[in-house]
Design a protein around this motif. Structure first.
Motif, PDB file in Angstrom:
ATOM      1  N   ARG A 137       0.847  -1.273   0.044  1.00  0.00           N
ATOM      2  CA  ARG A 137       0.055  -0.061  -0.151  1.00  0.00           C
ATOM      3  C   ARG A 137       0.927   1.310   0.051  1.00  0.00           C
ATOM      4  O   ARG A 137       1.822   1.151   0.574  1.00  0.00           O
ATOM      5  CB  ARG A 137      -0.941  -0.020   1.223  1.00  0.00           C
ATOM      6  N   GLY A 138       0.447   2.417  -0.824  1.00  0.00           N
ATOM      7  CA  GLY A 138       1.055   3.615  -0.451  1.00  0.00           C
ATOM      8  C   GLY A 138       1.746   3.957  -1.858  1.00  0.00           C
ATOM      9  O   GLY A 138       1.346   3.716  -3.144  1.00  0.00           O
ATOM     10  N   THR A 139       3.036   4.682  -1.728  1.00  0.00           N
ATOM     11  CA  THR A 139       3.772   5.152  -2.716  1.00  0.00           C
ATOM     12  C   THR A 139       5.143   4.437  -2.523  1.00  0.00           C
ATOM     13  O   THR A 139       5.677   4.571  -1.670  1.00  0.00           O
ATOM     14  CB  THR A 139       4.142   6.652  -2.756  1.00  0.00           C
ATOM     15  N   LEU A 140       5.566   3.463  -3.656  1.00  0.00           N
ATOM     16  CA  LEU A 140       6.494   2.463  -3.537  1.00  0.00           C
ATOM     17  C   LEU A 140       7.589   3.174  -4.414  1.00  0.00           C
ATOM     18  O   LEU A 140       7.442   2.856  -5.688  1.00  0.00           O
ATOM     19  CB  LEU A 140       6.101   1.208  -3.823  1.00  0.00           C
ATOM     20  N   VAL A 141       8.739   3.569  -4.310  1.00  0.00           N
ATOM     21  CA  VAL A 141       9.764   4.235  -4.691  1.00  0.00           C
ATOM     22  C   VAL A 141      11.146   3.636  -4.348  1.00  0.00           C
ATOM     23  O   VAL A 141      11.053   2.512  -3.239  1.00  0.00           O
ATOM     24  CB  VAL A 141      10.145   5.701  -4.831  1.00  0.00           C
ATOM     25  N   PHE A 142      12.224   3.878  -4.918  1.00  0.00           N
ATOM     26  CA  PHE A 142      13.494   3.262  -4.410  1.00  0.00           C
ATOM     27  C   PHE A 142      13.636   3.157  -3.130  1.00  0.00           C
ATOM     28  O   PHE A 142      14.679   2.404  -2.465  1.00  0.00           O
ATOM     29  CB  PHE A 142      14.726   3.827  -5.213  1.00  0.00           C
ATOM     30  N   LEU A 143      13.351   4.154  -2.293  1.00  0.00           N
ATOM     31  CA  LEU A 143      13.549   4.625  -1.069  1.00  0.00           C
ATOM     32  C   LEU A 143      13.039   3.312   0.050  1.00  0.00           C
ATOM     33  O   LEU A 143      13.496   2.997   0.831  1.00  0.00           O
ATOM     34  CB  LEU A 143      12.997   5.927  -0.519  1.00  0.00           C
ATOM     35  N   GLY A 144      12.046   2.635  -0.550  1.00  0.00           N
ATOM     36  CA  GLY A 144      11.393   1.566  -0.093  1.00  0.00           C
ATOM     37  C   GLY A 144      11.728   0.172  -0.546  1.00  0.00           C
ATOM     38  O   GLY A 144      11.105  -0.682   0.294  1.00  0.00           O
ATOM     39  N   VAL A 145      12.619   0.035  -1.340  1.00  0.00           N
ATOM     40  CA  VAL A 145      12.836  -1.055  -1.873  1.00  0.00           C
ATOM     41  C   VAL A 145      13.634  -2.175  -0.953  1.00  0.00           C
ATOM     42  O   VAL A 145      13.152  -3.213  -0.896  1.00  0.00           O
ATOM     43  CB  VAL A 145      13.845  -0.998  -3.196  1.00  0.00           C
ATOM     44  N   ALA A 146      14.347  -1.666   0.049  1.00  0.00           N
ATOM     45  CA  ALA A 146      15.244  -2.653   0.851  1.00  0.00           C
ATOM     46  C   ALA A 146      14.026  -3.035   1.931  1.00  0.00           C
ATOM     47  O   ALA A 146      14.051  -4.466   2.161  1.00  0.00           O
ATOM     48  CB  ALA A 146      16.054  -1.784   1.785  1.00  0.00           C
ATOM     49  N   SER A 147      12.996  -2.345   2.356  1.00  0.00           N
ATOM     50  CA  SER A 147      12.213  -3.007   3.189  1.00  0.00           C
ATOM     51  C   SER A 147      11.324  -3.947   2.424  1.00  0.00           C
ATOM     52  O   SER A 147      10.909  -5.129   2.813  1.00  0.00           O
ATOM     53  CB  SER A 147      11.152  -2.063   3.764  1.00  0.00           C
ATOM     54  N   LEU A 148      10.924  -3.671   1.017  1.00  0.00           N
ATOM     55  CA  LEU A 148      10.114  -4.592   0.345  1.00  0.00           C
ATOM     56  C   LEU A 148      10.693  -5.905  -0.054  1.00  0.00           C
ATOM     57  O   LEU A 148      10.072  -6.979   0.238  1.00  0.00           O
ATOM     58  CB  LEU A 148       9.728  -3.857  -1.080  1.00  0.00           C
ATOM     59  N   VAL A 149      12.030  -5.829  -0.266  1.00  0.00           N
ATOM     60  CA  VAL A 149      12.911  -7.012  -0.357  1.00  0.00           C
ATOM     61  C   VAL A 149      12.980  -7.990   0.744  1.00  0.00           C
ATOM     62  O   VAL A 149      12.552  -9.164   0.648  1.00  0.00           O
ATOM     63  CB  VAL A 149      14.191  -6.623  -1.171  1.00  0.00           C
ATOM     64  N   ARG A 150      13.182  -7.204   1.849  1.00  0.00           N
ATOM     65  CA  ARG A 150      13.177  -7.922   3.000  1.00  0.00           C
ATOM     66  C   ARG A 150      11.978  -8.769   3.228  1.00  0.00           C
ATOM     67  O   ARG A 150      12.092  -9.953   4.081  1.00  0.00           O
ATOM     68  CB  ARG A 150      13.643  -7.008   4.120  1.00  0.00           C
ATOM     69  N   THR A 151      10.803  -8.271   3.081  1.00  0.00           N
ATOM     70  CA  THR A 151       9.650  -8.947   3.471  1.00  0.00           C
ATOM     71  C   THR A 151       9.338 -10.011   2.497  1.00  0.00           C
ATOM     72  O   THR A 151       8.788 -10.993   2.920  1.00  0.00           O
ATOM     73  CB  THR A 151       8.354  -7.584   3.254  1.00  0.00           C
ATOM     74  N   LEU A 152       9.468  -9.798   1.093  1.00  0.00           N
ATOM     75  CA  LEU A 152       9.537 -10.713   0.193  1.00  0.00           C
ATOM     76  C   LEU A 152      10.294 -12.042   0.300  1.00  0.00           C
ATOM     77  O   LEU A 152       9.690 -12.938   0.328  1.00  0.00           O
ATOM     78  CB  LEU A 152       9.645 -10.278  -1.248  1.00  0.00           C
ATOM     79  N   ARG A 153      11.616 -11.640   0.929  1.00  0.00           N
ATOM     80  CA  ARG A 153      12.539 -12.826   1.047  1.00  0.00           C
ATOM     81  C   ARG A 153      12.046 -13.639   2.418  1.00  0.00           C
ATOM     82  O   ARG A 153      12.739 -14.725   2.468  1.00  0.00           O
ATOM     83  CB  ARG A 153      13.781 -12.309   1.250  1.00  0.00           C
ATOM     84  N   SER A 154      11.044 -13.248   3.131  1.00  0.00           N
ATOM     85  CA  SER A 154      11.006 -13.866   4.462  1.00  0.00           C
ATOM     86  C   SER A 154       9.927 -15.021   4.050  1.00  0.00           C
ATOM     87  O   SER A 154       9.288 -15.937   4.739  1.00  0.00           O
ATOM     88  CB  SER A 154      10.029 -12.816   5.365  1.00  0.00           C
ATOM     89  N   ILE A 155       9.298 -15.103   2.849  1.00  0.00           N
ATOM     90  CA  ILE A 155       8.239 -15.955   2.576  1.00  0.00           C
ATOM     91  C   ILE A 155       8.927 -17.354   2.132  1.00  0.00           C
ATOM     92  O   ILE A 155       9.867 -17.163   1.175  1.00  0.00           O
ATOM     93  CB  ILE A 155       7.441 -15.342   1.254  1.00  0.00           C
ATOM     94  N   PRO A 156       8.522 -18.319   2.456  1.00  0.00           N
ATOM     95  CA  PRO A 156       9.175 -19.793   2.150  1.00  0.00           C
ATOM     96  C   PRO A 156       9.264 -20.058   0.651  1.00  0.00           C
ATOM     97  O   PRO A 156       8.197 -19.723   0.027  1.00  0.00           O
ATOM     98  CB  PRO A 156       8.482 -20.723   3.059  1.00  0.00           C
TER      99      PRO A 156
END
Length: 734
Positions: A427-446
């Motif tokens: 949700r929200g506005t997703l730009v390069f500043l939020g990519v690190a948090s995005l990738v960290r969440t996606l990589r937590s998925i088995p």
């Protein structure tokens, strides 16, 4: 339509009417503003460390030059409290003659800003920064003038003033303190007294304490003006200092004066229903005033909301009021300047103390708190008060920008698991500043899990797009599966591709099969409907309760919800060729049924008839070229009363552009009035209107200008909606 709507003053009024308006409205208003401008100008000059005559020069030039050349007809300009700290710093650094030269140069910069049409960029500043700047200036002024009220001299900074305050409190200056306290008390109490607001509180306070001091306090410090004002004006001189310091001083005066003037002009527009301000022209007028004021040895000039609001409240109708107020100040100083020397300096300090405190407005603080901008306001105000204007504003801007970047980096990304299936919500506005948090969440998925991505963002940049795509491909390669709304994904990456989801935007259909295109549109809507589905479900459960019956043309270019900024459940809509309401008894069963159902069953509070420009029905009625014996020809016969009315009407002028409408557009305006009359042929409509439960409203939509006008039943027939809202607001306030 109700006859309570009053037409705006005609721009083509003859000279006799204009002079009558000036004598009846602008002349009395100019005298009121003149009386309030004298003490304010003297007080601001004293607080700035400038010669007192410089404040009066700025008041005269601001009234005459900015009043004549500016883009806001009812704004009054002169020396302003918002520049007090700036001018005091310049006087301390460069001396007064150089400050006058800096003022002159700042005026030339303002003219350049106005001519290049970039003046409106000043309004792009965060309101939290602007209001924080004014609050910091206000606190600084108040603390400075408190020293003068206590019989001393203001120090050079807020910290120095606060440090010296205990010693000033124990000093013995009873007459000065009494005058200052009485001035403040009158300023606060006078507006609360009934039926006396027509007399400005600063004038009452200064006159009252001056009379008291003349009788019983001969030893107080008073205003000291030169005996020959014109001969003792201090001409400007080139400042001495580094080029950077001089350029910074010029730009500071130009930008602060511009922002304050533009904000004041916008605020004044909200106080009246006349012509809106031309902000670029206003900058040119303010720049010319500063150039002239500086050349004459006067203070910087800005638009002043205190004087401007007084001008509007006193009944001014044109720029003549501002010009005349400047003339009255010049005449008074030249003919009766000795009277000003009776005014105690503590009285002017009391006026400035209250003015400074009023720059800290609780309404702004509450609004900024609701929008989570209070921190920027407080930091800016504190920075301006403690460090200086430029430093405080830069710190405030840096903090505001930092908060924007922080919010961009804090797009909400969550991953939850239920029954072996993972759901990732972005949700929200997703730009390069939020990519690190995005990738960290996606990589937590088995690895190997089935994942459904719910994307609800207004924008994502290419870095975020690649991060999601790289993870998706990698997750699939490791045996997992990913469900992703590809259309919403592409729309977020390229916002222009989302235009298909906005049905009022024209669509370019490349496919020959329009049925396929329609089905694509339905699919796109369903895929993007998550945000409105709960609202529609609630409407389905509770039933419809619209407040308005909207009758308009079947023309594909008219979108009622877009014109009125309404949503599902707000309008009960009837559309037909020509937005017609045949009179009761004409056996127009569909229209009759809709009107009766809306009024008697749904209980709508208003019925709107909306005509529009470039109406095909109006053009066909004028030409009489509808095919004979057809349903269209039979239907267009209901337009004949409108054609007869249009023939007897004078030309209809668009209130915004001043251009005369074409015959077909004139007919569509007349047609709205006829349909409102036809509505009153229905007993249920007449009864509801008589009981005050129903209002009939006519509007006319200019398709090319994307502008809606209210339709009156008399000349000038069309008025701007914002003007009518302002008039209605003043009527309800009374």
């Amino acid at each position: 339509m109700s006859t309570s709507h009053s037409p705006p003053p005609s721009s083509a009024a003859p000279d006799a009417s204009r002079w009558k308006s000036i004598l009846h409205h602008d002349l009395p208003a100019s005298l009121v503003v003149f009386l309030i401008a004298i003490p304010l100008s003297l007080g601001i000059a004293a607080a700035s460390g400038a010669p007192l005559i410089a404040g009066l020069v700025a008041a005269v030039v601001g009234g005459v030059v900015a009043g004549a050349l500016g883009g806001s007809a009812l704004q009054v300009s002169g020396p302003a409290a918002g520049l007090t700290v700036v001018v005091a710093g310049l006087v301390s650094q460069f001396g007064w003659p150089a400050t006058a030269a800096i003022t002159c140069a700042a005026g030339l910069v303002q003219i350049l800003l106005g001519v290049t049409k970039i003046g409106r960029l000043a309004l792009s500043l965060s309101p939290a920064v602007v209001h924080g700047m004014l609050a910091g200036i206000g606190v600084t002024i108040a603390v400075q003038q408190l020293h003068v009220v206590l019989g001393g001299q203001a120090q050079s900074s807020l910290i120095a003033n606060l440090a010296a305050l205990p010693g000033r409190l124990v000093a013995h200056h009873p007459h000065s303190v009494l005058i200052g306290v009485l001035t403040v008390a009158i300023l606060l109490a006078w507006p609360r007294l009934p039926k006396v607001k027509v007399v400005p509180a600063p004038l009452v306070a200064v006159v009252a304490v001056t009379a008291l001091a003349a009788v019983s306090m001969p030893d107080v410090t008073r205003v000291n003006l030169p005996g020959q004002p014109l001969q003792e004006l201090i001409p400007p001189a080139l400042p001495e200092g580094t080029p950077w310091a001089i350029v910074a001083a010029v730009l500071t005066v130009a930008l602060v004066a511009s922002v304050e003037s533009l904000l004041s002009a916008v605020a004044v527009d909200k106080l009246h229903n006349g012509k809106r301000a031309d902000l670029d022209r206003e900058l040119v007028g303010q720049g010319a005033a500063n150039a002239v004021s500086g050349a004459l040895g006067g203070m910087p000039v800005t638009g002043v909301i205190v004087r401007s609001s007084t001008n509007v409240a006193a009944g001014a109708k044109s720029r003549a009021s501002a010009i005349l107020h400047g003339i009255w100040i010049a005449a008074f100083v030249l003919a009766a300047g000795s009277m000003l020397e009776l005014i105690p300096m503590a009285a002017l300090a009391g006026v400035l103390l209250v003015t400074g405190l009023r720059l800290v407005q609780m309404a702004h603080i509450r609004t900024l708190r609701r929008h989570d901008e209070l921190l920027v306001y407080v930091v800016t105000a504190g920075g301006v008060a403690v460090l200086g204007l430029a430093e405080g504003v830069l710190i405030g801007l840096a903090l505001a920008l930092g908060r924007v970047l922080y919010r961009l980096a804090k797009a909400t990304v969550t991953a939850t698991e239920e029954n072996g299936e993972w759901t990732v919500r972005i949700r929200g506005t997703l730009v390069f500043l939020g990519v690190a948090s995005l990738v960290r969440t996606l990589r937590s998925i088995p690895a190997g899990a089935h994942v459904r991505i719910e994307l609800s963002v207004d924008h994502l940049d290419h870095a975020a797009y690649e991060a999601i795509e790289d993870w998706r491909r990698g997750h699939i390669a490791r045996g997992g599966s990913v469900d992703l709304n590809r259309m919403a994904f592409r729309a977020a990456l390229r916002p222009d591709s989302a235009r298909r989801l906005l049905p009022w935007q024209p669509q370019v259909i490349a496919e020959p099969d329009h049925r396929v295109s329609m089905l694509d549109g339905i699919r796109a809507f369903e895929e993007a409907a998550d945000q409105i589905r709960p609202m529609l479900a609630k409407l389905a459960a509770e039933g419809q309760r619209p407040t308005q019956l909207f009758i308009t043309c079947a023309d594909s270019r008219i979108v009622p919800n877009m014109i009125t900024t309404t949503g599902p459940g707000d309008q009960f809509c009837v559309r037909n060729v020509g937005n017609l309401v045949p009179p009761n008894g004409s056996n127009s069963n569909s229209v009759d049924a809709a009107i009766e159902y809306a009024v008697e069953v749904l209980g709508v509070s208003s019925i709107v008839v909306c005509g529009h420009s470039h109406c095909g029905a109006a053009a066909a009625a004028l030409k009489g070229d509808a095919p004979g014996g057809t349903g269209l020809q039979n239907w267009l016969r209901h337009l004949e009363p409108s054609v007869r009315r249009a023939v007897g009407m004078p030309d209809v002028v668009d209130p915004a552009t001043g251009s005369t409408l074409s015959p077909a557009d004139k007919l569509s305006v007349a047609n709205v009035g006829v349909q409102l009359t036809n509505l009153r042929s229905f007993p249920c409509v007449r009864k509801a209107e008589a009981e005050g439960r129903l209002e009939l409203i006519g509007i006319w939509f200019d398709i090319g200008a994307a502008a809606a006008r209210l339709v009156l039943d008399r000349d000038p027939y069309l008025v701007r909606a914002d003007e009518e809202l302002a008039t209605a607001g003043r009527r309800s306030a009374r």
